[in-house]
Design a protein around this motif. Structure first.
Motif, PDB file in Angstrom:
ATOM      1  N   TRP A   1       0.819  -1.213   0.000  1.00  0.00           N
ATOM      2  CA  TRP A   1       0.000   0.000   0.000  1.00  0.00           C
ATOM      3  C   TRP A   1       0.855   1.265   0.000  1.00  0.00           C
ATOM      4  O   TRP A   1       0.435   2.304  -0.506  1.00  0.00           O
ATOM      5  CB  TRP A   1      -0.969  -0.025   1.168  1.00  0.00           C
ATOM      6  CG  TRP A   1      -2.078  -0.990   0.926  1.00  0.00           C
ATOM      7  CD1 TRP A   1      -2.249  -2.209   1.501  1.00  0.00           C
ATOM      8  CD2 TRP A   1      -3.155  -0.825   0.003  1.00  0.00           C
ATOM      9  NE1 TRP A   1      -3.368  -2.822   0.996  1.00  0.00           N
ATOM     10  CE2 TRP A   1      -3.947  -2.001   0.078  1.00  0.00           C
ATOM     11  CE3 TRP A   1      -3.534   0.188  -0.880  1.00  0.00           C
ATOM     12  CZ2 TRP A   1      -5.083  -2.174  -0.708  1.00  0.00           C
ATOM     13  CZ3 TRP A   1      -4.656   0.024  -1.659  1.00  0.00           C
ATOM     14  CH2 TRP A   1      -5.426  -1.146  -1.560  1.00  0.00           C
ATOM     15  N   VAL A   2       2.057   1.176   0.579  1.00  0.00           N
ATOM     16  CA  VAL A   2       3.001   2.292   0.447  1.00  0.00           C
ATOM     17  C   VAL A   2       3.333   2.497  -1.024  1.00  0.00           C
ATOM     18  O   VAL A   2       3.381   3.634  -1.528  1.00  0.00           O
ATOM     19  CB  VAL A   2       4.281   2.028   1.270  1.00  0.00           C
ATOM     20  CG1 VAL A   2       5.371   3.044   0.929  1.00  0.00           C
ATOM     21  CG2 VAL A   2       3.970   2.077   2.762  1.00  0.00           C
ATOM     22  N   LEU A   3       3.548   1.386  -1.727  1.00  0.00           N
ATOM     23  CA  LEU A   3       3.802   1.448  -3.168  1.00  0.00           C
ATOM     24  C   LEU A   3       2.590   2.001  -3.900  1.00  0.00           C
ATOM     25  O   LEU A   3       2.717   2.854  -4.793  1.00  0.00           O
ATOM     26  CB  LEU A   3       4.147   0.056  -3.683  1.00  0.00           C
ATOM     27  CG  LEU A   3       4.420  -0.082  -5.181  1.00  0.00           C
ATOM     28  CD1 LEU A   3       5.637   0.753  -5.579  1.00  0.00           C
ATOM     29  CD2 LEU A   3       4.634  -1.545  -5.556  1.00  0.00           C
ATOM     30  N   ALA A   4       1.394   1.539  -3.503  1.00  0.00           N
ATOM     31  CA  ALA A   4       0.162   2.010  -4.150  1.00  0.00           C
ATOM     32  C   ALA A   4      -0.029   3.507  -3.962  1.00  0.00           C
ATOM     33  O   ALA A   4      -0.618   4.174  -4.816  1.00  0.00           O
ATOM     34  CB  ALA A   4      -1.037   1.248  -3.596  1.00  0.00           C
ATOM     35  N   GLY A   5       0.471   4.035  -2.849  1.00  0.00           N
ATOM     36  CA  GLY A   5       0.339   5.456  -2.591  1.00  0.00           C
ATOM     37  C   GLY A   5       1.161   6.326  -3.530  1.00  0.00           C
ATOM     38  O   GLY A   5       0.948   7.538  -3.611  1.00  0.00           O
ATOM     39  N   GLN A   6       2.125   5.709  -4.239  1.00  0.00           N
ATOM     40  CA  GLN A   6       2.958   6.441  -5.188  1.00  0.00           C
ATOM     41  C   GLN A   6       2.421   6.366  -6.612  1.00  0.00           C
ATOM     42  O   GLN A   6       2.946   7.026  -7.507  1.00  0.00           O
ATOM     43  CB  GLN A   6       4.387   5.864  -5.173  1.00  0.00           C
ATOM     44  CG  GLN A   6       5.051   5.844  -3.818  1.00  0.00           C
ATOM     45  CD  GLN A   6       5.244   7.234  -3.259  1.00  0.00           C
ATOM     46  OE1 GLN A   6       5.697   8.133  -3.971  1.00  0.00           O
ATOM     47  NE2 GLN A   6       4.903   7.426  -1.998  1.00  0.00           N
ATOM     48  N   MET A   7       1.386   5.548  -6.819  1.00  0.00           N
ATOM     49  CA  MET A   7       0.867   5.323  -8.164  1.00  0.00           C
ATOM     50  C   MET A   7      -0.189   6.361  -8.533  1.00  0.00           C
ATOM     51  O   MET A   7      -0.827   6.947  -7.656  1.00  0.00           O
ATOM     52  CB  MET A   7       0.295   3.903  -8.266  1.00  0.00           C
ATOM     53  CG  MET A   7       1.345   2.814  -8.106  1.00  0.00           C
ATOM     54  SD  MET A   7       0.686   1.191  -7.631  1.00  0.00           S
ATOM     55  CE  MET A   7      -0.654   0.974  -8.791  1.00  0.00           C
ATOM     56  N   ASP A   8      -0.345   6.572  -9.815  1.00  0.00           N
ATOM     57  CA  ASP A   8      -1.327   7.532 -10.317  1.00  0.00           C
ATOM     58  C   ASP A   8      -2.661   6.821 -10.536  1.00  0.00           C
ATOM     59  O   ASP A   8      -2.966   6.353 -11.633  1.00  0.00           O
ATOM     60  CB  ASP A   8      -0.826   8.150 -11.626  1.00  0.00           C
ATOM     61  CG  ASP A   8      -1.760   9.242 -12.140  1.00  0.00           C
ATOM     62  OD1 ASP A   8      -2.595   9.722 -11.341  1.00  0.00           O
ATOM     63  OD2 ASP A   8      -1.666   9.588 -13.325  1.00  0.00           O
ATOM     64  N   TRP A   9      -3.437   6.707  -9.439  1.00  0.00           N
ATOM     65  CA  TRP A   9      -4.747   6.065  -9.550  1.00  0.00           C
ATOM     66  C   TRP A   9      -5.644   6.580  -8.430  1.00  0.00           C
ATOM     67  O   TRP A   9      -5.211   7.329  -7.556  1.00  0.00           O
ATOM     68  CB  TRP A   9      -4.613   4.540  -9.531  1.00  0.00           C
ATOM     69  CG  TRP A   9      -4.153   3.948  -8.218  1.00  0.00           C
ATOM     70  CD1 TRP A   9      -3.222   4.454  -7.368  1.00  0.00           C
ATOM     71  CD2 TRP A   9      -4.609   2.728  -7.629  1.00  0.00           C
ATOM     72  NE1 TRP A   9      -3.053   3.626  -6.282  1.00  0.00           N
ATOM     73  CE2 TRP A   9      -3.896   2.557  -6.413  1.00  0.00           C
ATOM     74  CE3 TRP A   9      -5.533   1.759  -7.994  1.00  0.00           C
ATOM     75  CZ2 TRP A   9      -4.101   1.461  -5.574  1.00  0.00           C
ATOM     76  CZ3 TRP A   9      -5.726   0.662  -7.163  1.00  0.00           C
ATOM     77  CH2 TRP A   9      -5.022   0.524  -5.980  1.00  0.00           C
ATOM     78  N   ALA A  10      -6.910   6.172  -8.454  1.00  0.00           N
ATOM     79  CA  ALA A  10      -7.911   6.745  -7.546  1.00  0.00           C
ATOM     80  C   ALA A  10      -7.622   6.446  -6.082  1.00  0.00           C
ATOM     81  O   ALA A  10      -8.006   7.231  -5.200  1.00  0.00           O
ATOM     82  CB  ALA A  10      -9.298   6.228  -7.919  1.00  0.00           C
TER      83      ALA A  10
ATOM     84  N   PHE B   1      -5.643   6.835  -0.304  1.00  0.00           N
ATOM     85  CA  PHE B   1      -5.920   5.783   0.675  1.00  0.00           C
ATOM     86  C   PHE B   1      -4.690   4.914   0.876  1.00  0.00           C
ATOM     87  O   PHE B   1      -4.335   4.578   2.016  1.00  0.00           O
ATOM     88  CB  PHE B   1      -7.094   4.922   0.201  1.00  0.00           C
ATOM     89  CG  PHE B   1      -7.281   3.668   1.004  1.00  0.00           C
ATOM     90  CD1 PHE B   1      -7.948   3.702   2.217  1.00  0.00           C
ATOM     91  CD2 PHE B   1      -6.774   2.450   0.557  1.00  0.00           C
ATOM     92  CE1 PHE B   1      -8.107   2.552   2.972  1.00  0.00           C
ATOM     93  CE2 PHE B   1      -6.923   1.295   1.295  1.00  0.00           C
ATOM     94  CZ  PHE B   1      -7.597   1.349   2.509  1.00  0.00           C
ATOM     95  N   GLY B   2      -4.036   4.555  -0.223  1.00  0.00           N
ATOM     96  CA  GLY B   2      -2.856   3.695  -0.124  1.00  0.00           C
ATOM     97  C   GLY B   2      -1.762   4.333   0.699  1.00  0.00           C
ATOM     98  O   GLY B   2      -1.132   3.663   1.532  1.00  0.00           O
ATOM     99  N   HIS B   3      -1.537   5.630   0.486  1.00  0.00           N
ATOM    100  CA  HIS B   3      -0.498   6.328   1.241  1.00  0.00           C
ATOM    101  C   HIS B   3      -0.816   6.339   2.734  1.00  0.00           C
ATOM    102  O   HIS B   3       0.043   5.996   3.565  1.00  0.00           O
ATOM    103  CB  HIS B   3      -0.360   7.766   0.720  1.00  0.00           C
ATOM    104  CG  HIS B   3       0.662   8.572   1.442  1.00  0.00           C
ATOM    105  ND1 HIS B   3       2.010   8.480   1.168  1.00  0.00           N
ATOM    106  CD2 HIS B   3       0.552   9.478   2.465  1.00  0.00           C
ATOM    107  CE1 HIS B   3       2.673   9.289   1.959  1.00  0.00           C
ATOM    108  NE2 HIS B   3       1.818   9.908   2.757  1.00  0.00           N
TER     109      HIS B   3
END
Length: 204
Positions: A149-158, A162-164
């Protein structure tokens, strides 16, 4: 009849090719792929999907081992080993990508090195290593859940926001508990070293 059943169970316990073990091997093959996705391709979406798939597979192989009666000695060693591989791989790749600070990795690695050193206390006294603290397993689970989810927080998506938030909350909590359980394990080793002389054989 009872002895026959015991023999069969012993054989089953030593089986190598089982569904849970195959899943663990597949998970293990995903480690170099994860590093390639993160460090070479910077394909964060695929890396996130691989980490989630690894977590789901980790959950399934334990369930299947019990459901299919396919528990084995190899599986008991392989499953936590693969978990460690994923944890080490992500803790190396993430700071290289600037996703988490190096000092945090240093704290977690220091905890592992200290606990590895305490194992000699038990070995020199012919004792089994201490039982796993459930809180420590929860901390490991929190860390393994946080990193995707730390990784997801860096992605360009909706779900980036939340991920960050979710990832860093779990990461901070997991790291704190991980270190705390390391203190508990170390305290146990110190207590054993004081209570039992080195070279003494423990009698249950």
């Amino acid at each position: 009849m009872t002895s026959d059943l015991t023999g069969v169970r012993a054989i089953l316990a030593d089986r190598i090719v089982t569904v849970p073990n195959v899943l663990s091997v597949i998970r293990m093959l995903g480690v170099p792929l994860l590093l390639w996705l993160l460090l070479v391709r910077h394909a964060d979406g695929w890396a996130f999907a691989l980490l989630v798939a690894s977590g789901v597979t980790d959950f399934l192989d334990g369930k299947l081992a019990r459901l299919l009666d396919q528990s084995s000695r190899l599986g008991a060693l392989l499953d936590p080993f693969v978990d460690r591989l994923y944890l080490v791989a992500t803790l190396l790749a993430f700071p290289l990508r600037g996703l988490i600070p190096w000092w945090l990795v240093g704290v977690l690695v220091a905890r592992e090195l200290i606990l590895a050193a305490t194992l000699s206390v038990y070995k020199r006294r012919d004792l089994d290593p201490p039982e796993v603290i459930y809180l420590g397993k929860a901390a490991t689970f929190a860390l393994m859940s946080a990193l995707p989810w730390v990784l997801a927080g860096q992605m360009d998506w909706a779900l980036a926001g939340f991920g960050h938030a979710f990832g860093w909350a779990f990461l901070i909590w997991g790291a704190a508990v991980y270190v705390w359980t390391g203190v508990l394990y170390t305290a146990k080793a110190v207590a054993v070293a004081r209570a039992i002389p080195a070279g003494a054989h423990h009698t249950p």
